[in-house]
Scaffold this motif. Structure first.
Motif, short mmCIF file in Angstrom:
data_model
loop_
_atom_site.label_atom_id
_atom_site.label_comp_id
_atom_site.label_asym_id
_atom_site.label_seq_id
_atom_site.Cartn_x
_atom_site.Cartn_y
_atom_site.Cartn_z
N ASN A 3 -47.24 -59.26 -25.33
CA ASN A 3 -45.89 -59.01 -25.84
C ASN A 3 -45.30 -60.20 -26.57
OD1 ASN A 3 -44.10 -56.90 -26.17
ND2 ASN A 3 -42.72 -57.63 -24.58
N GLN A 4 -46.15 -61.00 -27.21
CA GLN A 4 -45.64 -62.08 -28.05
C GLN A 4 -44.89 -61.50 -29.23
OE1 GLN A 4 -48.59 -64.35 -30.18
NE2 GLN A 4 -47.29 -66.17 -30.29
N LEU A 5 -45.33 -60.34 -29.69
CA LEU A 5 -44.74 -59.69 -30.86
C LEU A 5 -44.39 -58.25 -30.54
CD1 LEU A 5 -44.14 -59.89 -33.98
CD2 LEU A 5 -46.40 -58.84 -34.28
N SER A 6 -43.13 -57.89 -30.72
CA SER A 6 -42.72 -56.49 -30.63
C SER A 6 -42.54 -55.96 -32.05
CB SER A 6 -41.43 -56.35 -29.83
OG SER A 6 -40.38 -57.13 -30.41
N LEU A 34 -42.59 -51.36 -28.60
CA LEU A 34 -42.42 -50.63 -29.85
C LEU A 34 -41.10 -49.89 -29.81
CD1 LEU A 34 -43.44 -49.32 -32.54
CD2 LEU A 34 -44.51 -47.55 -31.09
N PHE A 35 -40.28 -50.11 -30.84
CA PHE A 35 -38.99 -49.46 -30.93
C PHE A 35 -38.91 -48.70 -32.25
CE2 PHE A 35 -38.58 -53.34 -28.45
CZ PHE A 35 -38.00 -52.87 -27.28
N LEU A 36 -38.49 -47.44 -32.18
CA LEU A 36 -38.36 -46.62 -33.37
C LEU A 36 -36.92 -46.13 -33.49
CD1 LEU A 36 -41.25 -45.66 -31.77
CD2 LEU A 36 -41.61 -44.72 -34.05
N TYR A 47 -41.31 -38.15 -34.96
CA TYR A 47 -41.28 -39.52 -34.48
C TYR A 47 -41.24 -39.59 -32.95
CZ TYR A 47 -41.28 -42.12 -38.83
OH TYR A 47 -41.68 -42.69 -40.01
N THR A 48 -40.68 -38.59 -32.32
CA THR A 48 -40.72 -38.55 -30.86
C THR A 48 -42.16 -38.42 -30.37
OG1 THR A 48 -38.50 -37.58 -30.71
CG2 THR A 48 -39.96 -37.29 -28.81
N LYS A 49 -42.95 -37.62 -31.05
CA LYS A 49 -44.37 -37.49 -30.69
C LYS A 49 -45.09 -38.82 -30.87
CE LYS A 49 -44.62 -32.57 -31.86
NZ LYS A 49 -45.18 -31.56 -32.80
N ILE A 50 -44.77 -39.52 -31.96
CA ILE A 50 -45.38 -40.84 -32.21
C ILE A 50 -44.97 -41.81 -31.11
CG2 ILE A 50 -45.39 -42.82 -33.77
CD1 ILE A 50 -45.08 -40.81 -36.09
N SER A 51 -43.68 -41.80 -30.77
CA SER A 51 -43.18 -42.69 -29.73
C SER A 51 -43.89 -42.43 -28.40
CB SER A 51 -41.67 -42.51 -29.57
OG SER A 51 -41.16 -43.35 -28.56
N ASN A 52 -44.05 -41.17 -28.05
CA ASN A 52 -44.73 -40.82 -26.79
C ASN A 52 -46.20 -41.23 -26.83
OD1 ASN A 52 -42.35 -39.71 -25.83
ND2 ASN A 52 -42.89 -37.62 -26.43
N LYS A 53 -46.84 -41.03 -27.96
CA LYS A 53 -48.27 -41.33 -28.10
C LYS A 53 -48.54 -42.82 -27.95
CE LYS A 53 -52.12 -40.84 -31.39
NZ LYS A 53 -52.53 -40.27 -32.71
N TYR A 54 -47.63 -43.65 -28.48
CA TYR A 54 -47.85 -45.09 -28.49
C TYR A 54 -46.95 -45.84 -27.51
CZ TYR A 54 -50.66 -44.20 -32.65
OH TYR A 54 -51.63 -43.72 -33.52
N ASN A 55 -46.39 -45.09 -26.56
CA ASN A 55 -45.59 -45.70 -25.49
C ASN A 55 -44.42 -46.50 -26.05
OD1 ASN A 55 -44.96 -46.22 -22.79
ND2 ASN A 55 -46.12 -48.14 -22.78
N GLY A 56 -43.70 -45.88 -26.96
CA GLY A 56 -42.56 -46.54 -27.59
C GLY A 56 -41.24 -46.08 -27.02
N SER A 57 -40.18 -46.57 -27.64
CA SER A 57 -38.81 -46.18 -27.30
C SER A 57 -38.14 -45.71 -28.58
CB SER A 57 -38.05 -47.38 -26.71
OG SER A 57 -36.69 -47.08 -26.52
N ILE A 58 -37.42 -44.60 -28.53
CA ILE A 58 -36.89 -44.01 -29.75
C ILE A 58 -35.40 -43.74 -29.64
CG2 ILE A 58 -37.45 -41.64 -29.04
CD1 ILE A 58 -38.23 -41.13 -32.02
N ARG A 59 -34.71 -43.89 -30.76
CA ARG A 59 -33.28 -43.59 -30.87
C ARG A 59 -33.02 -43.07 -32.27
NH1 ARG A 59 -30.40 -47.58 -33.67
NH2 ARG A 59 -28.45 -47.24 -32.57
N THR A 60 -31.84 -42.50 -32.47
CA THR A 60 -31.43 -42.07 -33.81
C THR A 60 -30.18 -42.81 -34.21
OG1 THR A 60 -30.14 -40.23 -32.89
CG2 THR A 60 -32.42 -39.76 -33.54
N ASN A 61 -30.01 -42.99 -35.52
CA ASN A 61 -28.79 -43.61 -36.01
C ASN A 61 -27.60 -42.69 -35.73
OD1 ASN A 61 -29.86 -46.00 -37.12
ND2 ASN A 61 -30.48 -44.92 -38.98
#
Length: 259
Positions: A3-6, A34-36, A47-61
């Motif tokens: 986690n040196q780079l997010s 990973l933040f989306l 993008y929710t599917k991508i976030s779930n696939k790559y263990n990310g966190s997602i929000r919308t503007n």
């Protein structure tokens, strides 16, 4: 280092390219945060599917951000503020975008964060992470206007670095961004419109992000490993763009699929 780079990706509707951007990041940094953020009107389901696939966190503007601007000035024929014709982000939109980065920075333990977009891809491990800096940017000849440098100077910030290039693929120091944003966001808010009277660049993403860092006195360094495809064609770089670490502004979907 774990986690040196997010990574922070702000996406819209180009799901195939957006996933490839995330895939190239996770290839080299599989355990990193990973933040989306998906813009209003974007493909939130995709993008929710991508976030779930790559263990990310997602929000919308909370409001539509859209394009920051174009080179021409069509404002007189664009009373509606259509993002396809505006010359800059109004401050409410610029702050929505910057707050998305700030929110992600608050939720990571990484030292650095790379700004991804639907046309930014990582091709190799990033060597500049071994250095100390506030932000690493693409090498450009784009001058920061004097009115912005004078504003930064009035706050005791860094005016030594006078070229802006905090575009997709730039890397920011997380703790330094948090400090700079919390300390100086009010000054930027109150002076944003007056700066716009002199230059639209304060309303451009690749300038305003760097301005925040320099307001906080952060060091800016050129990352010679961030390139764009046109640089090869025009002789700005001496090697094939595929041999560098980060490629920005890659739009050709066939080339993207090869990565």
């Amino acid at each position: 280092m774990k986690n040196q780079l997010s990574a922070y990706l702000w996406g819209y509707q180009n799901i195939e390219a957006g996933e490839k951007s995330v895939e190239t990041f996770k290839k080299f940094y599989p355990d990193s945060d990973l933040f989306l953020t998906v813009d209003v009107g974007g493909d939130i389901d995709g993008y929710t599917k991508i976030s779930n696939k790559y263990n990310g966190s997602i929000r919308t503007n909370s409001i539509k951000v859209g394009r920051c601007g174009i080179f021409g000035d069509y404002s007189n024929s664009n009373p509606s503020g259509d993002e396809n014709f505006r010359t800059h982000w109004p401050k409410e939109i610029a702050f929505e975008w910057l707050n998305g980065i700030y929110d992600a920075c608050l939720r990571t333990t990484s030292k650095y964060m790379i700004i991804l977009e639907e046309d930014v891809f990582i091709l190799k491990p990033i060597s500049i992470l071994n250095d100390e800096f506030g932000a690493s940017i693409v090498t450009t000849n784009n001058p920061i206007p004097s009115v912005i440098l004078n504003f930064i100077k009035s706050l005791g910030g860094n005016t030594t670095d006078n070229k802006y290039g905090c575009c997709g693929g730039c890397i920011i120091n997380v703790s330094e961004f948090i400090r700079s944003w919390e300390t100086h966001k009010n000054s930027l808010w109150y002076n944003y419109d007056s700066l716009l009277e002199s230059t639209k660049l304060i309303g451009w993403s690749d300038c305003v992000l760097q301005v925040i860092m320099q307001m906080g006195g952060c060091t800016i360094v050129d990352n010679l490993q961030i390139v764009e495809p046109w640089m090869q064609e025009f002789g700005w770089i001496n090697d094939d763009w595929r041999n560098y670490e980060i490629i920005n502004y890659l739009k050709d979907i066939e080339e993207i699929r090869k990565l």
